[in-house]
Design an enzyme around this catalytic site. Structure first.
Site, mmCIF file in Angstrom:
data_model
loop_
_atom_site.group_PDB
_atom_site.id
_atom_site.type_symbol
_atom_site.label_atom_id
_atom_site.label_comp_id
_atom_site.label_asym_id
_atom_site.label_seq_id
_atom_site.Cartn_x
_atom_site.Cartn_y
_atom_site.Cartn_z
ATOM 1 N N HIS A 63 0.840 -1.190 0.000
ATOM 2 C CA HIS A 63 0.000 0.000 0.000
ATOM 3 C C HIS A 63 0.882 1.249 0.000
ATOM 4 C CE1 HIS A 63 -3.691 -2.298 1.822
ATOM 5 N NE2 HIS A 63 -3.251 -2.817 0.696
ATOM 6 N N GLU A 65 1.347 3.596 2.160
ATOM 7 C CA GLU A 65 2.115 3.843 3.374
ATOM 8 C C GLU A 65 3.416 3.038 3.386
ATOM 9 O OE1 GLU A 65 -2.270 3.641 4.850
ATOM 10 O OE2 GLU A 65 -1.101 2.997 3.104
ATOM 11 N N CYS A 97 -1.115 -1.630 7.488
ATOM 12 C CA CYS A 97 -0.307 -0.413 7.382
ATOM 13 C C CYS A 97 -0.214 0.311 8.721
ATOM 14 C CB CYS A 97 -0.898 0.510 6.325
ATOM 15 S SG CYS A 97 -0.776 -0.148 4.650
ATOM 16 N N ALA A 167 -20.632 12.068 -24.612
ATOM 17 C CA ALA A 167 -19.973 13.169 -25.320
ATOM 18 C C ALA A 167 -21.065 14.003 -25.967
ATOM 19 C CB ALA A 167 -19.010 12.628 -26.374
ATOM 20 N N GLY A 310 -26.246 4.464 -25.762
ATOM 21 C CA GLY A 310 -26.523 5.846 -26.171
ATOM 22 C C GLY A 310 -27.622 6.495 -25.358
ATOM 23 N N LEU A 313 -30.475 4.318 -23.619
ATOM 24 C CA LEU A 313 -30.003 3.622 -22.423
ATOM 25 C C LEU A 313 -29.713 4.614 -21.308
ATOM 26 C CD1 LEU A 313 -29.089 1.147 -20.884
ATOM 27 C CD2 LEU A 313 -26.901 1.255 -22.097
ATOM 28 N N SER A 316 -32.938 5.604 -19.709
ATOM 29 C CA SER A 316 -33.516 4.520 -18.910
ATOM 30 C C SER A 316 -32.801 4.374 -17.578
ATOM 31 C CB SER A 316 -33.431 3.202 -19.700
ATOM 32 O OG SER A 316 -34.195 3.272 -20.891
#
Length: 377
Positions: A63, A65, A97, A167, A310, A313, A316
């Site tokens: 990790h 740390e 850690c 987009a 698109g 979807l 929805s």
């Protein structure tokens, strides 16, 4: 060793906050490489000098740390550790850690966000028992969801985390008209989308997007993530053409197709013969039952989904309140009336007050990425 003080609200200097913010920023370098673990960054400071820093780079690896302690060596003794997330206190693929910080002689730990979950939490108590002064959490849980959205969502709700990427033009359109592929944003934005894909288990699209764009939905313009991205396609009638590009790379990127329960058995057999996994789900008057789809997705072990359209979807998912984050790539152009609106007629049902900007807007070429998170998640 005597217990040291634990404080949630302490007087922190400007330097303290700057070092903690730096820990948060370097943590982001692990995007796509550590899932399902969270992103974590650590900065060690002694006498106002950074003596070590690190971030969680690979799932199963040390990790942040531990990497910072290894960099600091003996200079960790007497240092302050600034950690973006509460140091862990459990034995997993790596040792705790919190214990490593105690053994290294760190005298103070300032951490940003409390780690959710009974198993993962508790690090600050171990630190205090080891004689370390502990300050944190400095930030609230919203900050945790911003930096580690899927991790916090799954830990809190136990359901897949869903982000929606679109987009769109300045006037809110994603295409000039139905059935015609429209390149709305530029190459730099496309590269960023590929980078984002590496941080998700799966990518979801609808049949119309596949028919018009014929995408592969793989990572090609960014370093690969830790795990292959699974492709999910909603194809109610099992009509995907056999020569669709999405049937490429099946060994590396599995394909799961969701059909209606009344779909043709012969068509389902055709899709399966091409290497796809086909799942039959119920339908509603708006199309396939998305909650049933997500139930199957969860059974597959998928914890995070990036929906790339698109419009149908997207609408929805929004109507069902299934979206936790919006990635909106806005291009400096207009497409004019008659095109495909990003959110169609669901603008009235989308509770915009529930979405708040959480990350600073980013420029990718000429396009701007705006990130909104659902506040109530």
């Amino acid at each position: 060793m005597n217990h040291a003080e634990i404080s949630d609200q302490a007087e922190l200097s400007r330097e303290d906050l700057a070092y903690l913010d730096w820990a948060r920023k370097i943590a982001r370098r692990g995007w796509g490489r550590v899932h399902p673990n969270p992103l974590v960054g650590c900065v060690l400071v002694l006498n106002n000098q950074v003596v070590g820093e690190g971030y969680h780079r690979e799932f199963g690896g040390p990790h942040g740390e531990i990497i910072a302690l290894e960099a600091a060596k003996s200079k960790a003794e007497g240092a302050t550790a600034y950690v973006s997330l509460e140091p862990c206190n459990h034995e997993g693929k790596t040792p705790p850690c919190s214990q490593a910080l105690v053994q290294a002689g760190v005298v103070r730990v300032i951490y940003g966000v409390a780690e959710p979950g009974v198993k993962e939490g508790g690090g600050r108590n171990t630190l205090a028992r080891g004689g370390i002064e502990v300050i944190g959490p400095v930030w609230d849980s919203i900050a945790g969801r911003i930096e580690n959205p899927s991790f916090f969502h799954v830990q809190t709700h136990g359901t897949p985390y869903i982000a929606l990427k679109l987009a769109l033009s300045l006037d809110g359109y994603i295409g000039i008209r139905g059935g015609v592929r429209t390149q709305v944003t530029g190459l730099d934005a496309e590269r960023e989308v590929h980078r984002l894909r590496t941080g998700f288990d799966a990518i979801l699209i609808g049949t119309e997007t596949l028919r018009v764009d014929n995408p592969r939905l793989t990572v090609r313009m960014a370093p690969h993530g830790r795990r292959p991205v699974r492709r999910l396609v909603l194809d109610a009638r099992a009509e995907l053409p056999s020569d669709a590009a999405i049937f490429d790379d099946l060994e590396l990127n599995p394909l799961h197709i969701f059909t209606h329960q009344d779909a043709s058995e012969s068509e389902i057999t055709r899709l399966e013969s091409l290497g796809a996994h086909v799942h039959s789900v119920p339908k509603t008057n708006l199309g396939l039952d998305l909650e049933s789809v997500m139930g199957v997705v969860q059974e597959l072990g998928v914890e995070s989904v990036l929906c790339e359209g698109g419009a149908k979807l997207a609408n929805s998912l929004i109507r069902k309140d299934l979206v936790q984050r919006l990635y909106l790539f806005v291009a400096p152009k207009t497409l004019g009336p008659g095109g495909i609106l990003a959110f169609g007629d669901s603008g009235e049902t989308l509770k915009w007050d529930n979405f708040i900007p959480t990350l600073a807007p980013e420029l990718h070429g000429r396009d701007t990425l705006i990130v909104l998170d659902r506040e109530s998640d």
